[in-house]
Design a protein around this motif. Sequence first.
Motif, PDB file in Angstrom:
ATOM      1  N   GLU A 103      -1.302   8.655   1.283  1.00 45.85           N
ATOM      2  CA  GLU A 103      -1.502   8.626  -0.169  1.00 45.85           C
ATOM      3  C   GLU A 103      -0.331   7.927  -0.883  1.00 45.85           C
ATOM      4  OE1 GLU A 103      -2.839  12.541  -1.408  1.00 45.85           O
ATOM      5  OE2 GLU A 103      -3.468  11.646  -3.306  1.00 45.85           O
ATOM      6  N   ASP A 104       0.879   8.216  -0.427  1.00 44.62           N
ATOM      7  CA  ASP A 104       2.078   7.578  -0.980  1.00 44.62           C
ATOM      8  C   ASP A 104       2.034   6.069  -0.817  1.00 44.62           C
ATOM      9  OD1 ASP A 104       3.486   9.595  -1.978  1.00 44.62           O
ATOM     10  OD2 ASP A 104       5.046   9.652  -0.409  1.00 44.62           O
ATOM     11  N   ILE A 105       1.634   5.646   0.369  1.00 45.57           N
ATOM     12  CA  ILE A 105       1.571   4.209   0.654  1.00 45.57           C
ATOM     13  C   ILE A 105       0.541   3.540  -0.250  1.00 45.57           C
ATOM     14  CG2 ILE A 105       0.948   2.500   2.425  1.00 45.57           C
ATOM     15  CD1 ILE A 105       2.055   4.582   4.503  1.00 45.57           C
ATOM     16  N   LEU A 106      -0.624   4.166  -0.392  1.00 46.89           N
ATOM     17  CA  LEU A 106      -1.677   3.593  -1.247  1.00 46.89           C
ATOM     18  C   LEU A 106      -1.192   3.497  -2.688  1.00 46.89           C
ATOM     19  CD1 LEU A 106      -4.852   5.439   0.126  1.00 46.89           C
ATOM     20  CD2 LEU A 106      -4.075   3.125   0.668  1.00 46.89           C
ATOM     21  N   ARG A 107      -0.462   4.526  -3.123  1.00 43.53           N
ATOM     22  CA  ARG A 107       0.042   4.535  -4.490  1.00 43.53           C
ATOM     23  C   ARG A 107       1.067   3.417  -4.696  1.00 43.53           C
ATOM     24  NH1 ARG A 107       1.894   9.724  -4.712  1.00 43.53           N
ATOM     25  NH2 ARG A 107      -0.203  10.582  -4.701  1.00 43.53           N
ATOM     26  N   LYS A 108       1.981   3.296  -3.725  1.00 44.58           N
ATOM     27  CA  LYS A 108       3.018   2.257  -3.832  1.00 44.58           C
ATOM     28  C   LYS A 108       2.430   0.853  -3.826  1.00 44.58           C
ATOM     29  CE  LYS A 108       6.893   4.892  -2.172  1.00 44.58           C
ATOM     30  NZ  LYS A 108       7.155   5.623  -0.930  1.00 44.58           N
ATOM     31  N   LEU A 109       1.392   0.660  -3.027  1.00 43.67           N
ATOM     32  CA  LEU A 109       0.761  -0.669  -2.961  1.00 43.67           C
ATOM     33  C   LEU A 109      -0.224  -0.876  -4.116  1.00 43.67           C
ATOM     34  CD1 LEU A 109      -0.018  -0.932   0.892  1.00 43.67           C
ATOM     35  CD2 LEU A 109       1.838  -2.070  -0.339  1.00 43.67           C
ATOM     36  N   LYS A 110      -0.380   0.151  -4.966  1.00 44.32           N
ATOM     37  CA  LYS A 110      -1.328   0.125  -6.093  1.00 44.32           C
ATOM     38  C   LYS A 110      -2.758  -0.218  -5.641  1.00 44.32           C
ATOM     39  CE  LYS A 110       2.153  -1.290  -9.559  1.00 44.32           C
ATOM     40  NZ  LYS A 110       2.858  -0.024  -9.477  1.00 44.32           N
ATOM     41  N   VAL A 111      -3.131   0.407  -4.560  1.00 45.16           N
ATOM     42  CA  VAL A 111      -4.440   0.146  -3.961  1.00 45.16           C
ATOM     43  C   VAL A 111      -5.538   0.846  -4.750  1.00 45.16           C
ATOM     44  CG1 VAL A 111      -5.849   0.728  -1.931  1.00 45.16           C
ATOM     45  CG2 VAL A 111      -3.553  -0.210  -1.647  1.00 45.16           C
ATOM     46  N   ASP A 112      -6.683   0.155  -4.943  1.00 47.49           N
ATOM     47  CA  ASP A 112      -7.837   0.865  -5.494  1.00 47.49           C
ATOM     48  C   ASP A 112      -9.047   0.828  -4.559  1.00 47.49           C
ATOM     49  OD1 ASP A 112      -8.905  -1.699  -5.939  1.00 47.49           O
ATOM     50  OD2 ASP A 112      -8.008  -1.762  -7.938  1.00 47.49           O
ATOM     51  N   THR A 113      -9.006  -0.053  -3.552  1.00 52.16           N
ATOM     52  CA  THR A 113     -10.156  -0.198  -2.660  1.00 52.16           C
ATOM     53  C   THR A 113      -9.705  -0.123  -1.201  1.00 52.16           C
ATOM     54  OG1 THR A 113     -11.246  -1.601  -4.291  1.00 52.16           O
ATOM     55  CG2 THR A 113     -12.057  -1.761  -2.027  1.00 52.16           C
ATOM     56  N   VAL A 114     -10.375   0.752  -0.442  1.00 48.13           N
ATOM     57  CA  VAL A 114     -10.009   0.939   0.959  1.00 48.13           C
ATOM     58  C   VAL A 114     -11.225   0.620   1.822  1.00 48.13           C
ATOM     59  CG1 VAL A 114      -9.169   2.590   2.682  1.00 48.13           C
ATOM     60  CG2 VAL A 114      -8.381   2.775   0.306  1.00 48.13           C
ATOM     61  N   THR A 115     -11.066  -0.311   2.746  1.00 40.26           N
ATOM     62  CA  THR A 115     -12.140  -0.628   3.690  1.00 40.26           C
ATOM     63  C   THR A 115     -11.802   0.015   5.025  1.00 40.26           C
ATOM     64  OG1 THR A 115     -12.606  -2.713   2.582  1.00 40.26           O
ATOM     65  CG2 THR A 115     -13.406  -2.497   4.838  1.00 40.26           C
ATOM     66  N   ILE A 116     -12.697   0.905   5.465  1.00 40.75           N
ATOM     67  CA  ILE A 116     -12.427   1.696   6.668  1.00 40.75           C
ATOM     68  C   ILE A 116     -13.193   1.160   7.870  1.00 40.75           C
ATOM     69  CG2 ILE A 116     -12.606   4.006   7.714  1.00 40.75           C
ATOM     70  CD1 ILE A 116     -12.431   5.242   4.970  1.00 40.75           C
ATOM     71  N   MET A 117     -12.496   1.136   9.023  1.00 38.51           N
ATOM     72  CA  MET A 117     -13.172   0.935  10.306  1.00 38.51           C
ATOM     73  C   MET A 117     -12.473   1.790  11.355  1.00 38.51           C
ATOM     74  SD  MET A 117     -12.468  -3.123  10.373  1.00 38.51           S
ATOM     75  CE  MET A 117     -13.057  -3.156   8.688  1.00 38.51           C
ATOM     76  N   GLY A 118     -13.094   1.902  12.527  1.00 40.36           N
ATOM     77  CA  GLY A 118     -12.483   2.721  13.578  1.00 40.36           C
ATOM     78  C   GLY A 118     -13.381   3.875  13.984  1.00 40.36           C
ATOM     79  N   ILE A 119     -12.780   4.959  14.436  1.00 41.83           N
ATOM     80  CA  ILE A 119     -13.564   6.098  14.944  1.00 41.83           C
ATOM     81  C   ILE A 119     -13.006   7.431  14.416  1.00 41.83           C
ATOM     82  CG2 ILE A 119     -14.209   4.870  17.048  1.00 41.83           C
ATOM     83  CD1 ILE A 119     -12.080   6.677  18.476  1.00 41.83           C
ATOM     84  N   CYS A 120     -13.780   8.499  14.554  1.00 41.42           N
ATOM     85  CA  CYS A 120     -15.219   8.544  14.792  1.00 41.42           C
ATOM     86  C   CYS A 120     -15.938   8.572  13.442  1.00 41.42           C
ATOM     87  CB  CYS A 120     -15.593   9.803  15.545  1.00 41.42           C
ATOM     88  SG  CYS A 120     -15.019   9.830  17.260  1.00 41.42           S
ATOM     89  N   THR A 121     -17.045   7.887  13.382  1.00 42.75           N
ATOM     90  CA  THR A 121     -17.817   7.800  12.140  1.00 42.75           C
ATOM     91  C   THR A 121     -18.073   9.173  11.517  1.00 42.75           C
ATOM     92  OG1 THR A 121     -19.000   6.090  13.355  1.00 42.75           O
ATOM     93  CG2 THR A 121     -19.821   6.614  11.151  1.00 42.75           C
ATOM     94  N   ASP A 122     -18.410  10.157  12.390  1.00 40.83           N
ATOM     95  CA  ASP A 122     -18.796  11.482  11.895  1.00 40.83           C
ATOM     96  C   ASP A 122     -17.607  12.436  11.786  1.00 40.83           C
ATOM     97  OD1 ASP A 122     -18.874  11.069  14.734  1.00 40.83           O
ATOM     98  OD2 ASP A 122     -19.638  13.098  14.959  1.00 40.83           O
ATOM     99  N   ILE A 123     -16.403  11.992  12.173  1.00 43.64           N
ATOM    100  CA  ILE A 123     -15.253  12.900  12.113  1.00 43.64           C
ATOM    101  C   ILE A 123     -14.182  12.289  11.190  1.00 43.64           C
ATOM    102  CG2 ILE A 123     -13.681  14.352  13.440  1.00 43.64           C
ATOM    103  CD1 ILE A 123     -15.438  13.964  15.896  1.00 43.64           C
ATOM    104  N   SER A 124     -13.200  11.601  11.752  1.00 46.38           N
ATOM    105  CA  SER A 124     -12.083  11.140  10.912  1.00 46.38           C
ATOM    106  C   SER A 124     -12.500  10.105   9.866  1.00 46.38           C
ATOM    107  CB  SER A 124     -10.955  10.583  11.783  1.00 46.38           C
ATOM    108  OG  SER A 124     -10.346  11.652  12.489  1.00 46.38           O
ATOM    109  N   VAL A 125     -13.458   9.256  10.205  1.00 49.25           N
ATOM    110  CA  VAL A 125     -13.916   8.268   9.212  1.00 49.25           C
ATOM    111  C   VAL A 125     -14.560   9.004   8.035  1.00 49.25           C
ATOM    112  CG1 VAL A 125     -15.556   6.372   8.781  1.00 49.25           C
ATOM    113  CG2 VAL A 125     -14.171   6.375  10.881  1.00 49.25           C
ATOM    114  N   LEU A 126     -15.470   9.948   8.347  1.00 45.28           N
ATOM    115  CA  LEU A 126     -16.174  10.694   7.307  1.00 45.28           C
ATOM    116  C   LEU A 126     -15.215  11.534   6.446  1.00 45.28           C
ATOM    117  CD1 LEU A 126     -18.807  11.792   5.994  1.00 45.28           C
ATOM    118  CD2 LEU A 126     -18.940  13.445   7.865  1.00 45.28           C
TER     119      LEU A 126
END
Length: 171
Positions: A103-126
Amino acid sequence: MKTEVILVIDMIKGFFQENFPLYGGDKVREIIPYVSEFLRLYSHIPIIYLCDHHAPDDKEFQMLPPHCIEGTEETELIEELRPYPGIIVPKTRFNGLYQTDLEDILRKLKVDTVTIMGICTDISVLFTAAALRERDYTVRVAAQGVASFSSLEIQHFALKQMDTILGVKII
Ligand SMILES: [Zn+2]
């Protein structure tokens, strides 16, 4: 203008190499070419790698067999993604914002959009997508860049939940 990052979840040796206890098999390895190509094509977008990482007595082992103990090879990013440097963020739970620096990193980079890939779709991704949506980030999930240890049915269910309930854009 949107400020974007690519969030790559758990593409680490413990889940992608067959000598380790929680190896996900061919269906997780199948996403490697898509993810590599995506990172190559969008090399101007910063990459954050969320990587599972546990103390030997971590309470997550009440839910899953022991895996990805800190300091072992299991916690390392897979070789195929080495050409694409990013910020490594260790995580201990399915929700990648729980007790991590994300969360800190996203705030510092002033991020508003996150594109997710990786695993598992039904666990950590979800669960990470849900935590990001609760904080009003725009979240996109690359359907061809995510995989599950479970059935295709569960993979589809997780994508559908993200789409219809969380307002995640499935790309
Ligand atoms: Zn874990």
